[in-house]
Design a protein around this motif. Structure first.
Motif, PDB file in Angstrom:
ATOM      1  N   ALA A 119     -57.346 -94.168  22.966  1.00 56.74           N
ATOM      2  CA  ALA A 119     -56.270 -93.461  23.662  1.00 56.74           C
ATOM      3  C   ALA A 119     -55.370 -94.443  24.384  1.00 56.74           C
ATOM      4  N   ALA A 120     -54.102 -94.101  24.422  1.00 54.39           N
ATOM      5  CA  ALA A 120     -53.125 -94.901  25.148  1.00 54.39           C
ATOM      6  C   ALA A 120     -53.229 -94.607  26.639  1.00 54.39           C
ATOM      7  N   GLU A 121     -53.003 -95.628  27.438  1.00 56.64           N
ATOM      8  CA  GLU A 121     -52.949 -95.450  28.884  1.00 56.64           C
ATOM      9  C   GLU A 121     -51.948 -94.339  29.193  1.00 56.64           C
ATOM     10  N   GLY A 122     -52.252 -93.537  30.186  1.00 56.69           N
ATOM     11  CA  GLY A 122     -51.341 -92.472  30.586  1.00 56.69           C
ATOM     12  C   GLY A 122     -51.486 -91.191  29.793  1.00 56.69           C
ATOM     13  N   THR A 167     -60.947 -92.226  32.677  1.00 58.98           N
ATOM     14  CA  THR A 167     -62.109 -91.445  33.113  1.00 58.98           C
ATOM     15  C   THR A 167     -62.983 -91.116  31.915  1.00 58.98           C
ATOM     16  N   LEU A 168     -62.345 -90.659  30.825  1.00 60.03           N
ATOM     17  CA  LEU A 168     -63.110 -90.263  29.640  1.00 60.03           C
ATOM     18  C   LEU A 168     -63.760 -91.455  28.950  1.00 60.03           C
ATOM     19  N   ALA A 169     -63.166 -92.627  29.074  1.00 64.95           N
ATOM     20  CA  ALA A 169     -63.810 -93.836  28.541  1.00 64.95           C
ATOM     21  C   ALA A 169     -65.046 -94.163  29.365  1.00 64.95           C
ATOM     22  N   GLY A 170     -64.943 -94.013  30.675  1.00 64.59           N
ATOM     23  CA  GLY A 170     -66.098 -94.244  31.541  1.00 64.59           C
ATOM     24  C   GLY A 170     -67.235 -93.286  31.246  1.00 64.59           C
ATOM     25  N   TRP A 171     -66.901 -92.075  30.834  1.00 63.69           N
ATOM     26  CA  TRP A 171     -67.916 -91.083  30.485  1.00 63.69           C
ATOM     27  C   TRP A 171     -68.468 -91.284  29.074  1.00 63.69           C
ATOM     28  N   GLY A 172     -67.730 -92.008  28.222  1.00 61.94           N
ATOM     29  CA  GLY A 172     -68.191 -92.225  26.852  1.00 61.94           C
ATOM     30  C   GLY A 172     -67.520 -91.357  25.809  1.00 61.94           C
ATOM     31  N   LEU A 173     -66.532 -90.568  26.196  1.00 63.19           N
ATOM     32  CA  LEU A 173     -65.833 -89.730  25.217  1.00 63.19           C
ATOM     33  C   LEU A 173     -64.817 -90.541  24.427  1.00 63.19           C
ATOM     34  N   ILE A 174     -64.120 -91.428  25.112  1.00 60.98           N
ATOM     35  CA  ILE A 174     -63.113 -92.297  24.507  1.00 60.98           C
ATOM     36  C   ILE A 174     -63.751 -93.667  24.318  1.00 60.98           C
ATOM     37  N   ASN A 175     -63.522 -94.269  23.151  1.00 58.21           N
ATOM     38  CA  ASN A 175     -64.101 -95.580  22.887  1.00 58.21           C
ATOM     39  C   ASN A 175     -63.294 -96.726  23.474  1.00 58.21           C
ATOM     40  N   ARG A 176     -61.955 -96.557  23.465  1.00 63.62           N
ATOM     41  CA  ARG A 176     -61.110 -97.655  23.916  1.00 63.62           C
ATOM     42  C   ARG A 176     -59.814 -97.096  24.500  1.00 63.62           C
ATOM     43  N   VAL A 177     -59.352 -97.697  25.591  1.00 62.43           N
ATOM     44  CA  VAL A 177     -58.059 -97.367  26.179  1.00 62.43           C
ATOM     45  C   VAL A 177     -57.168 -98.589  25.988  1.00 62.43           C
TER      46      VAL A 177
END
Length: 191
Positions: A119-122, A167-177
């Motif tokens: 996901a892109a920042e923002g 936030t979602l990367a910290g939770w493990g939903l998103i792999n990379r920001v």
């Protein structure tokens, strides 16, 4: 002109959603998405990106797909969505969703069917069906739970929270920001 296309550069395939301004998922887009997935499955690509043109990945479903649904038509829509999600999961190559801008509801469910989500920042991401008094029905709740656990999945679904990718990367939903301007550029070396 199709609202979703399959493109390729050597052995990298790209499914591109292009239904401005919000890339809403209506009947035509779902049909074009399924055709693009079928093309990808029949090709000899080695990796697939699922991305969108415009300012947003997708703000979710076009409400018109639910207008006038009787029980039979509701069942047809459910079958269409579930088979589309299964077709993404059944691809024999790695699939990476590239989210930017808004990504809500059914659009997030499409991303969750991919192997990786960048996901892109923002970006603003959420399983927001509860806002309209609905519920997820494409398996998104289960896919979220398999990535981040039942408690966080329940929180996302029950509250219809719109969350940043960090936030979602910290939770493990998103792999990379990644930075907004480099999302596609960063994804393409997967070929």
């Amino acid at each position: 002109m199709p609202l979703v296309t399959f493109q390729r550069d050597d052995q990298l395939g790209e499914i591109v959603i292009d239904n401005p301004p919000l890339n809403l998922f209506g009947g035509d887009l779902l049909a074009d998405l399924r055709a693009a997935i079928n093309e990808a499955a029949e090709s000899d690509i080695r990796a697939l990106l699922v991305r969108a043109e415009g300012d947003d990945f997708s703000a979710g479903a076009d409400a018109s797909v639910f207008t006038g649904l009787d029980e039979a038509k509701a069942g047809e829509l459910e079958t269409t969505v579930l088979s589309l999600i299964a077709a993404i999961e059944d691809l024999t190559v790695p699939a990476v969703a590239l989210i930017h801008g808004q990504c809500y509801a059914g659009a997030l469910e499409v991303c969750l069917a991919c192997d990786l989500i960048w996901a892109a920042e923002g970006s603003r991401i959420g399983q927001i069906e509860a806002v309209a008094g609905g519920m997820t029905y494409g398996g998104g709740t289960q896919r979220i739970a398999s990535r981040i656990g039942a408690a966080r999945a329940a929180e996302m679904v029950f509250t219809a929270a719109i969350l940043p990718p960090e936030t979602l990367a910290g939770w493990g939903l998103i792999n990379r920001v990644v930075p907004v301007g480099s999302l596609i550029e960063d994804g393409r070396p997967l070929r």
